[in-house]
Write an enzyme that holds these catalytic residues in place. Sequence first.
Site, mmCIF file in Angstrom:
data_model
loop_
_atom_site.group_PDB
_atom_site.id
_atom_site.type_symbol
_atom_site.label_atom_id
_atom_site.label_comp_id
_atom_site.label_asym_id
_atom_site.label_seq_id
_atom_site.Cartn_x
_atom_site.Cartn_y
_atom_site.Cartn_z
ATOM 1 N N PRO A 1 27.504 -18.947 -17.093
ATOM 2 C CA PRO A 1 28.519 -19.511 -16.187
ATOM 3 C C PRO A 1 28.394 -18.906 -14.792
ATOM 4 O O PRO A 1 28.174 -17.700 -14.650
ATOM 5 C CB PRO A 1 29.843 -19.099 -16.827
ATOM 6 C CG PRO A 1 29.519 -18.629 -18.192
ATOM 7 C CD PRO A 1 28.092 -18.208 -18.195
ATOM 8 N N GLU A 2 28.504 -19.756 -13.785
ATOM 9 C CA GLU A 2 28.450 -19.304 -12.396
ATOM 10 C C GLU A 2 29.841 -19.470 -11.777
ATOM 11 O O GLU A 2 30.795 -19.760 -12.487
ATOM 12 C CB GLU A 2 27.382 -20.102 -11.646
ATOM 13 C CG GLU A 2 26.014 -20.007 -12.314
ATOM 14 C CD GLU A 2 24.940 -20.816 -11.597
ATOM 15 O OE1 GLU A 2 25.032 -21.015 -10.380
ATOM 16 O OE2 GLU A 2 23.984 -21.253 -12.279
#
Length: 271
Positions: free
Chosen positions: A2-3
Amino acid sequence: MPELPEVETIARGLANAVVGKTIAKVEVSLPKIAVAPPGVSFVETLRGERVETVGRRGKFIVIGLGSGRRLTVHLRMTGRLIVQAPGVRKPYPYTHIRLAFTDRWGLCFADVRQFGRMRLLGAGEAWDADGGVEPLSEDFTSEAFVSMLDGRRTPIKTFLLDQRHISGVGNIYACEALWEAGIRPNRPAQKVTKPARRRLHGAIRDVLLRSIEARGTSVDDYVDAEGLKGGFQNQLSVYGRLGQPCNRCGRPIVRTVLAQRGTWWCRGCQK
Ligand SMILES: [Zn+2]
């Protein structure tokens, strides 16, 4: 992994779900996932704490507690935070930490590959993720970004992925922003022209904001705090689109490897 947009989406969902709740019980089944300062018990210290805030710094979720302590969560590859309604007895699959609240809601930290961490900081303990500028903050100005690239010989994409420079941008959004700005990923950062740097600054913010609006990108197995998938995977221009025509010039998207990371880009319109 996840960013920024995915972590922001999770943090917002979590804020809605758990702010104001008090922790009644903490269960840890895999101790390496639950980190606390030396001599401090993760389980005992959290019991009775009230959740005051849930926010994000870089790719970390930061939970502010009533005592002033903070709990940071890094999901890494496969970590998930899942809120459970009262009556759900069975923990989410691969749950290693479960917080039970006094109103019988629960929060599971699940992680198949076990690289994620939930870390309790000491009261007043200094902590600042990896230190890079928040790309959606007022500090990330066009001029600040233009000068950040001066004297940097590293490929521009590798520069973008370094969390010490910019916090929260990972492989998906680096690829997308470089396509949007028309810049070749392996161009040395210092060789990117000033106008192209300004375009890239705008593209980074644009792609992150559009993804937050779509509740993040679900490739691999990202889901938000309610277990829902994001929608930005349907708007990707290059990431994961090997061989498909470029939306701008029609040439097929290529995949190369840069600093050991898959890199999708267009030879036709990224210079
Ligand atoms: Zn193109």
